[in-house]
Design a protein around this motif. Sequence first.
Motif, PDB file in Angstrom:
ATOM      1  N   MET A 119       0.603  -1.250  -0.014  1.00 53.66           N
ATOM      2  CA  MET A 119       0.042  -0.053   0.007  1.00 53.66           C
ATOM      3  C   MET A 119       1.055   1.393  -0.107  1.00 53.66           C
ATOM      4  SD  MET A 119      -1.154   2.497   2.380  1.00 53.66           S
ATOM      5  CE  MET A 119      -1.029   1.559   3.948  1.00 53.66           C
ATOM      6  N   LEU A 120       1.876   1.066   0.873  1.00 56.00           N
ATOM      7  CA  LEU A 120       2.948   2.367   0.868  1.00 56.00           C
ATOM      8  C   LEU A 120       3.640   2.525  -0.461  1.00 56.00           C
ATOM      9  CD1 LEU A 120       3.707   2.169   4.613  1.00 56.00           C
ATOM     10  CD2 LEU A 120       2.449   3.705   3.743  1.00 56.00           C
ATOM     11  N   THR A 121       3.852   1.681  -1.074  1.00 55.93           N
ATOM     12  CA  THR A 121       4.676   1.902  -2.387  1.00 55.93           C
ATOM     13  C   THR A 121       3.995   2.705  -3.327  1.00 55.93           C
ATOM     14  OG1 THR A 121       5.625  -0.641  -2.082  1.00 55.93           O
ATOM     15  CG2 THR A 121       5.263   0.413  -4.494  1.00 55.93           C
ATOM     16  N   TRP A 122       2.587   2.541  -3.509  1.00 54.10           N
ATOM     17  CA  TRP A 122       1.945   3.487  -4.232  1.00 54.10           C
ATOM     18  C   TRP A 122       2.183   5.142  -3.708  1.00 54.10           C
ATOM     19  CZ3 TRP A 122      -0.522   1.338  -8.499  1.00 54.10           C
ATOM     20  CH2 TRP A 122      -0.861  -0.186  -8.450  1.00 54.10           C
ATOM     21  N   ILE A 123       1.957   4.981  -2.491  1.00 51.49           N
ATOM     22  CA  ILE A 123       1.974   6.356  -1.954  1.00 51.49           C
ATOM     23  C   ILE A 123       3.524   6.783  -1.973  1.00 51.49           C
ATOM     24  CG2 ILE A 123       1.930   7.726   0.452  1.00 51.49           C
ATOM     25  CD1 ILE A 123      -0.158   5.772   1.164  1.00 51.49           C
ATOM     26  N   LEU A 124       4.619   6.080  -1.875  1.00 47.61           N
ATOM     27  CA  LEU A 124       5.898   6.876  -2.127  1.00 47.61           C
ATOM     28  C   LEU A 124       6.028   7.036  -3.629  1.00 47.61           C
ATOM     29  CD1 LEU A 124       8.565   7.449  -1.031  1.00 47.61           C
ATOM     30  CD2 LEU A 124       9.341   5.037  -1.233  1.00 47.61           C
ATOM     31  N   ALA A 125       5.416   6.332  -4.529  1.00 41.53           N
ATOM     32  CA  ALA A 125       5.732   6.664  -6.003  1.00 41.53           C
ATOM     33  C   ALA A 125       5.010   7.700  -6.332  1.00 41.53           C
ATOM     34  CB  ALA A 125       5.086   5.357  -6.846  1.00 41.53           C
ATOM     35  N   ALA A 126       3.823   8.103  -5.736  1.00 39.32           N
ATOM     36  CA  ALA A 126       3.165   9.389  -5.795  1.00 39.32           C
ATOM     37  C   ALA A 126       3.684  10.560  -5.248  1.00 39.32           C
ATOM     38  CB  ALA A 126       1.577   9.442  -5.396  1.00 39.32           C
ATOM     39  N   THR A 127       4.492  10.353  -3.914  1.00 41.44           N
ATOM     40  CA  THR A 127       5.034  11.433  -3.503  1.00 41.44           C
ATOM     41  C   THR A 127       6.335  11.819  -3.972  1.00 41.44           C
ATOM     42  OG1 THR A 127       5.512  10.123  -1.533  1.00 41.44           O
ATOM     43  CG2 THR A 127       3.460  11.295  -1.449  1.00 41.44           C
ATOM     44  N   ARG A 128       7.256  10.800  -4.451  1.00 39.71           N
ATOM     45  CA  ARG A 128       8.622  11.093  -4.926  1.00 39.71           C
ATOM     46  C   ARG A 128       8.760  10.856  -6.349  1.00 39.71           C
ATOM     47  NH1 ARG A 128      12.554  12.180  -1.345  1.00 39.71           N
ATOM     48  NH2 ARG A 128      13.539  12.922  -3.419  1.00 39.71           N
ATOM     49  N   PRO A 129       7.646  11.401  -7.300  1.00 41.76           N
ATOM     50  CA  PRO A 129       8.135  10.973  -8.519  1.00 41.76           C
ATOM     51  C   PRO A 129       9.262  11.649  -9.104  1.00 41.76           C
ATOM     52  CG  PRO A 129       6.573  12.892  -8.375  1.00 41.76           C
ATOM     53  CD  PRO A 129       6.778  12.329  -6.972  1.00 41.76           C
ATOM     54  N   ASP A 130      10.117  12.249  -8.357  1.00 46.53           N
ATOM     55  CA  ASP A 130      11.366  12.892  -8.944  1.00 46.53           C
ATOM     56  C   ASP A 130      12.247  11.843  -8.837  1.00 46.53           C
ATOM     57  OD1 ASP A 130      10.966  13.027  -6.095  1.00 46.53           O
ATOM     58  OD2 ASP A 130      12.914  14.116  -5.815  1.00 46.53           O
ATOM     59  N   ARG A 131      12.221  10.819  -7.897  1.00 40.27           N
ATOM     60  CA  ARG A 131      13.176   9.775  -7.930  1.00 40.27           C
ATOM     61  C   ARG A 131      12.657   8.354  -8.360  1.00 40.27           C
ATOM     62  NH1 ARG A 131      17.861  12.276  -8.091  1.00 40.27           N
ATOM     63  NH2 ARG A 131      18.212  13.482  -6.619  1.00 40.27           N
ATOM     64  N   ILE A 132      11.552   8.146  -7.936  1.00 41.32           N
ATOM     65  CA  ILE A 132      11.006   6.487  -7.940  1.00 41.32           C
ATOM     66  C   ILE A 132      10.454   6.201  -9.589  1.00 41.32           C
ATOM     67  CG2 ILE A 132       9.190   4.875  -7.346  1.00 41.32           C
ATOM     68  CD1 ILE A 132      11.206   5.877  -5.164  1.00 41.32           C
ATOM     69  N   THR A 133      11.399   5.653 -10.187  1.00 37.36           N
ATOM     70  CA  THR A 133      10.902   5.217 -11.697  1.00 37.36           C
ATOM     71  C   THR A 133      10.429   3.911 -11.788  1.00 37.36           C
ATOM     72  OG1 THR A 133      13.124   4.763 -12.133  1.00 37.36           O
ATOM     73  CG2 THR A 133      12.454   6.987 -12.509  1.00 37.36           C
ATOM     74  N   ALA A 134      10.404   3.017 -10.883  1.00 35.08           N
ATOM     75  CA  ALA A 134       9.770   1.358 -10.941  1.00 35.08           C
ATOM     76  C   ALA A 134       9.383   1.146  -9.579  1.00 35.08           C
ATOM     77  CB  ALA A 134      10.893   0.659 -11.203  1.00 35.08           C
ATOM     78  N   ALA A 135       8.044   0.607  -9.441  1.00 38.20           N
ATOM     79  CA  ALA A 135       7.504   0.376  -8.303  1.00 38.20           C
ATOM     80  C   ALA A 135       6.875  -1.229  -8.290  1.00 38.20           C
ATOM     81  CB  ALA A 135       6.358   1.109  -7.957  1.00 38.20           C
ATOM     82  N   VAL A 136       6.928  -1.834  -7.284  1.00 35.76           N
ATOM     83  CA  VAL A 136       6.575  -3.266  -7.282  1.00 35.76           C
ATOM     84  C   VAL A 136       5.672  -3.623  -6.047  1.00 35.76           C
ATOM     85  CG1 VAL A 136       7.054  -5.657  -7.606  1.00 35.76           C
ATOM     86  CG2 VAL A 136       8.548  -4.138  -8.571  1.00 35.76           C
ATOM     87  N   PRO A 137       4.621  -3.161  -6.254  1.00 37.48           N
ATOM     88  CA  PRO A 137       3.524  -3.251  -4.982  1.00 37.48           C
ATOM     89  C   PRO A 137       2.910  -4.861  -5.017  1.00 37.48           C
ATOM     90  CG  PRO A 137       2.384  -2.349  -6.334  1.00 37.48           C
ATOM     91  CD  PRO A 137       3.722  -2.547  -7.124  1.00 37.48           C
ATOM     92  N   PHE A 138       3.258  -5.494  -3.807  1.00 36.78           N
ATOM     93  CA  PHE A 138       2.603  -7.157  -3.465  1.00 36.78           C
ATOM     94  C   PHE A 138       1.497  -6.768  -2.735  1.00 36.78           C
ATOM     95  CE2 PHE A 138       6.722  -8.343  -5.169  1.00 36.78           C
ATOM     96  CZ  PHE A 138       6.427  -9.206  -5.764  1.00 36.78           C
ATOM     97  N   TYR A 139       0.266  -7.156  -3.034  1.00 38.69           N
ATOM     98  CA  TYR A 139      -0.907  -7.305  -2.146  1.00 38.69           C
ATOM     99  C   TYR A 139      -1.162  -6.337  -1.314  1.00 38.69           C
ATOM    100  CZ  TYR A 139       2.559 -10.753  -0.272  1.00 38.69           C
ATOM    101  OH  TYR A 139       3.698 -11.126   0.112  1.00 38.69           O
ATOM    102  N   GLY A 140      -0.988  -5.123  -1.701  1.00 37.89           N
ATOM    103  CA  GLY A 140      -1.471  -3.962  -1.008  1.00 37.89           C
ATOM    104  C   GLY A 140      -1.853  -2.678  -1.837  1.00 37.89           C
TER     105      GLY A 140
END
Length: 230
Positions: A119-140
């Motif tokens: 769940m927090l993976t999505w939030i981090l991707a949204a709040t730090r788009p300047d650095r996060i270019t790949a995200a792998v959320p598992f069951y959340g």
Amino acid sequence: MGEMIEFESNGIDARGYLAIPESGSGPGVIVVQEWWGLDSGIRKVADRLAENGFVALAPDLYHGELAQHDEMDKAGELMQALPPERAARDMSGAVDRLVEHESTTGESIGVVGFCMGGMLTWILAATRPDRITAAVPFYGYPTGDDQPDYSAIEATIQGHFAENDDFFPPEGARELESTLRGLGTDVSITVHEGTSHAFMAPHDALDSYDEELAERLWPQFTGFLHERLG
């Protein structure tokens, strides 16, 4: 393989578990904990990512508190008591520390999270788009009214969800995938047939670990991260 390090989180000291590959360098990946806390399972995930060539940092979002794998009530209490703004602040501080670390190559990093961490993976991707270019959320994924600004996401997302999951039903993951695709986000959601929540977790606290699937998914999602991060 790894060690605990400190980093600044909006002027406050935070801690996390850092694992570095034998080569001494590699692309950076944030690992976001399950609701148990920064336990041995999450440290092993960071270690295994390091074995696969990544510099992995798992921030301790509970600041030292931990629930054992037979303490589900305590895990739920810890998760509910976690201030969202502190979690976001600590994850953002971990991003900055990881990018700045001498072992990390490149300016962009990835994030992998499980359960609450998914769940927090999505939030981090949204709040730090300047650095996060790949995200792998598992069951959340985020639920309820407290949703991030999905339009801010710049990362490519590869999500993995369970078919039988009362915590994060697959229908919600599909709806989120549709929403993000409508925003132009590069996202792919897989709902794995016959699985239950926490199918990647060797501690098997919910009697749901699927070793065969987990071993197939490790090269899949680490290959994705290498492709996106270099």
